[in-house]
Write a protein that holds these residues in place. Structure first.
Motif, PDB file in Angstrom:
ATOM      1  N   LEU A   1       0.981  -1.256   0.002  1.00  0.00           N
ATOM      2  CA  LEU A   1      -0.032   0.149  -0.069  1.00  0.00           C
ATOM      3  C   LEU A   1       0.812   1.198  -0.165  1.00  0.00           C
ATOM      4  N   VAL A   2       0.885   2.075  -0.944  1.00  0.00           N
ATOM      5  CA  VAL A   2       1.560   3.361  -0.929  1.00  0.00           C
ATOM      6  C   VAL A   2       0.719   4.547  -1.330  1.00  0.00           C
ATOM      7  N   GLU A   3       1.215   5.595  -0.858  1.00  0.00           N
ATOM      8  CA  GLU A   3       0.654   7.086  -1.084  1.00  0.00           C
ATOM      9  C   GLU A   3       1.393   7.885  -2.005  1.00  0.00           C
ATOM     10  N   SER A   4       0.535   8.434  -2.835  1.00  0.00           N
ATOM     11  CA  SER A   4       1.325   9.155  -3.815  1.00  0.00           C
ATOM     12  C   SER A   4       0.511  10.895  -3.911  1.00  0.00           C
ATOM     13  N   THR A   5       1.815  11.747  -3.786  1.00  0.00           N
ATOM     14  CA  THR A   5       1.183  13.241  -4.079  1.00  0.00           C
ATOM     15  C   THR A   5       1.996  13.642  -5.111  1.00  0.00           C
ATOM     16  N   PRO A   6       1.436  13.908  -6.097  1.00  0.00           N
ATOM     17  CA  PRO A   6      -0.011  14.168  -6.648  1.00  0.00           C
ATOM     18  C   PRO A   6      -0.582  12.649  -6.964  1.00  0.00           C
ATOM     19  N   ALA A   7      -1.604  12.625  -7.344  1.00  0.00           N
ATOM     20  CA  ALA A   7      -2.382  11.470  -7.481  1.00  0.00           C
ATOM     21  C   ALA A   7      -1.862  10.783  -8.844  1.00  0.00           C
ATOM     22  N   LEU A   8      -1.675   9.591  -8.693  1.00  0.00           N
ATOM     23  CA  LEU A   8      -1.117   8.719  -9.761  1.00  0.00           C
ATOM     24  C   LEU A   8      -2.259   8.550 -11.119  1.00  0.00           C
ATOM     25  N   ASP A   9      -1.846   8.688 -12.274  1.00  0.00           N
ATOM     26  CA  ASP A   9      -2.504   8.549 -13.475  1.00  0.00           C
ATOM     27  C   ASP A   9      -2.831   6.925 -13.837  1.00  0.00           C
ATOM     28  N   MET A  10      -3.480   6.196 -13.152  1.00  0.00           N
ATOM     29  CA  MET A  10      -3.612   4.837 -13.105  1.00  0.00           C
ATOM     30  C   MET A  10      -4.816   4.292 -13.069  1.00  0.00           C
ATOM     31  N   MET A  11      -5.311   3.258 -13.749  1.00  0.00           N
ATOM     32  CA  MET A  11      -6.669   2.537 -13.411  1.00  0.00           C
ATOM     33  C   MET A  11      -6.327   1.135 -12.712  1.00  0.00           C
ATOM     34  N   ILE A  12      -7.509   0.591 -12.318  1.00  0.00           N
ATOM     35  CA  ILE A  12      -7.430  -0.691 -11.723  1.00  0.00           C
ATOM     36  C   ILE A  12      -7.099  -1.686 -12.674  1.00  0.00           C
ATOM     37  N   GLY A  13      -6.163  -2.332 -12.303  1.00  0.00           N
ATOM     38  CA  GLY A  13      -5.577  -3.413 -13.383  1.00  0.00           C
ATOM     39  C   GLY A  13      -4.155  -3.098 -14.017  1.00  0.00           C
ATOM     40  N   ASP A  14      -3.933  -1.693 -14.133  1.00  0.00           N
ATOM     41  CA  ASP A  14      -2.611  -1.212 -14.593  1.00  0.00           C
ATOM     42  C   ASP A  14      -1.594  -1.618 -13.998  1.00  0.00           C
ATOM     43  N   LYS A  15      -0.452  -2.326 -14.718  1.00  0.00           N
ATOM     44  CA  LYS A  15       0.697  -2.825 -14.513  1.00  0.00           C
ATOM     45  C   LYS A  15       1.652  -1.822 -13.935  1.00  0.00           C
ATOM     46  N   ALA A  16       2.550  -2.280 -13.079  1.00  0.00           N
ATOM     47  CA  ALA A  16       3.476  -1.218 -12.391  1.00  0.00           C
ATOM     48  C   ALA A  16       4.789  -2.240 -11.878  1.00  0.00           C
ATOM     49  N   GLU A  17       5.946  -1.684 -11.529  1.00  0.00           N
ATOM     50  CA  GLU A  17       6.868  -2.036 -10.845  1.00  0.00           C
ATOM     51  C   GLU A  17       7.265  -1.160  -9.581  1.00  0.00           C
ATOM     52  N   LEU A  18       7.172  -1.632  -8.499  1.00  0.00           N
ATOM     53  CA  LEU A  18       7.460  -0.910  -7.399  1.00  0.00           C
ATOM     54  C   LEU A  18       8.838  -1.471  -6.778  1.00  0.00           C
ATOM     55  N   ILE A  19       9.766  -0.589  -6.434  1.00  0.00           N
ATOM     56  CA  ILE A  19      11.213  -0.765  -6.047  1.00  0.00           C
ATOM     57  C   ILE A  19      11.470  -0.093  -4.856  1.00  0.00           C
ATOM     58  N   LEU A  20      11.868  -0.877  -3.740  1.00  0.00           N
ATOM     59  CA  LEU A  20      11.962  -0.550  -2.372  1.00  0.00           C
ATOM     60  C   LEU A  20      13.550  -0.670  -2.266  1.00  0.00           C
ATOM     61  N   TYR A  21      14.099   0.260  -1.813  1.00  0.00           N
ATOM     62  CA  TYR A  21      15.617   0.236  -1.768  1.00  0.00           C
ATOM     63  C   TYR A  21      15.782   0.117   0.045  1.00  0.00           C
ATOM     64  N   LEU A  22      16.388  -1.101   0.107  1.00  0.00           N
ATOM     65  CA  LEU A  22      16.666  -1.274   1.822  1.00  0.00           C
ATOM     66  C   LEU A  22      17.978  -0.761   2.081  1.00  0.00           C
ATOM     67  N   SER A  23      19.064  -0.668   1.192  1.00  0.00           N
ATOM     68  CA  SER A  23      20.354  -0.190   1.256  1.00  0.00           C
ATOM     69  C   SER A  23      20.947   0.139   0.113  1.00  0.00           C
ATOM     70  N   ASN A  24      22.162   0.470  -0.119  1.00  0.00           N
ATOM     71  CA  ASN A  24      22.765   0.867  -1.474  1.00  0.00           C
ATOM     72  C   ASN A  24      22.416  -0.350  -2.509  1.00  0.00           C
ATOM     73  N   ASP A  25      22.880  -1.733  -1.930  1.00  0.00           N
ATOM     74  CA  ASP A  25      22.915  -2.488  -2.872  1.00  0.00           C
ATOM     75  C   ASP A  25      21.884  -3.681  -2.620  1.00  0.00           C
ATOM     76  N   VAL A  26      20.823  -3.458  -1.681  1.00  0.00           N
ATOM     77  CA  VAL A  26      19.910  -4.445  -1.510  1.00  0.00           C
ATOM     78  C   VAL A  26      18.425  -3.705  -1.789  1.00  0.00           C
ATOM     79  N   MET A  27      17.635  -4.234  -2.666  1.00  0.00           N
ATOM     80  CA  MET A  27      16.333  -3.811  -2.981  1.00  0.00           C
ATOM     81  C   MET A  27      15.585  -4.576  -2.980  1.00  0.00           C
ATOM     82  N   ILE A  28      14.100  -4.700  -3.068  1.00  0.00           N
ATOM     83  CA  ILE A  28      12.884  -5.502  -3.374  1.00  0.00           C
ATOM     84  C   ILE A  28      12.294  -4.920  -4.457  1.00  0.00           C
ATOM     85  N   ASN A  29      12.195  -5.865  -5.619  1.00  0.00           N
ATOM     86  CA  ASN A  29      11.634  -5.392  -6.894  1.00  0.00           C
ATOM     87  C   ASN A  29      10.378  -6.084  -7.151  1.00  0.00           C
TER      88      ASN A  29
END
Length: 102
Positions: free
Chosen positions: A39-67
């Protein structure tokens, strides 16, 4: 109310990147995450509709990420977006499991 979720959500306050095809990457605020999505929050609102594909990338450190390749599943509130994970690579899944364990 009866909780119907099969996956526990873990509150995790962090910035992450959201990549949507045909758009510039956006920095969004992560509210919570689970093995099933985020669950994410975005300001401004995202230009997306239900079902649209995306890639969420969370950087835990410089060399560790969750894609997390995902699709928009819900919009539970103003500026809130629920993404359902579609598939995670082995490294991202290992990092996510470890994060949830902690």
């Amino acid at each position: 109310m009866t909780q119907k979720r099969r996956f526990d959500r873990i509150h995790f306050d962090a910035e992450c990147e959201l990549h949507v095809k045909g758009q510039r990457p956006k920095v969004v605020q992560l509210h919570d995450i689970s093995l099933h999505g985020a669950l994410v929050e975005s300001t401004p609102a995202l230009d997306m509709m239900i079902g649209d594909k995306a890639e969420l990338i969370l950087y835990l450190s410089n060399d560790v990420m969750i894609n997390m390749p995902s699709s928009l599943r819900s919009t539970p509130g103003p500026k809130l977006y629920g993404f359902e994970a579609e598939s995670l690579d082995i490294d991202s899944m290992a990092h996510l499991r470890r994060l949830i364990e902690l």
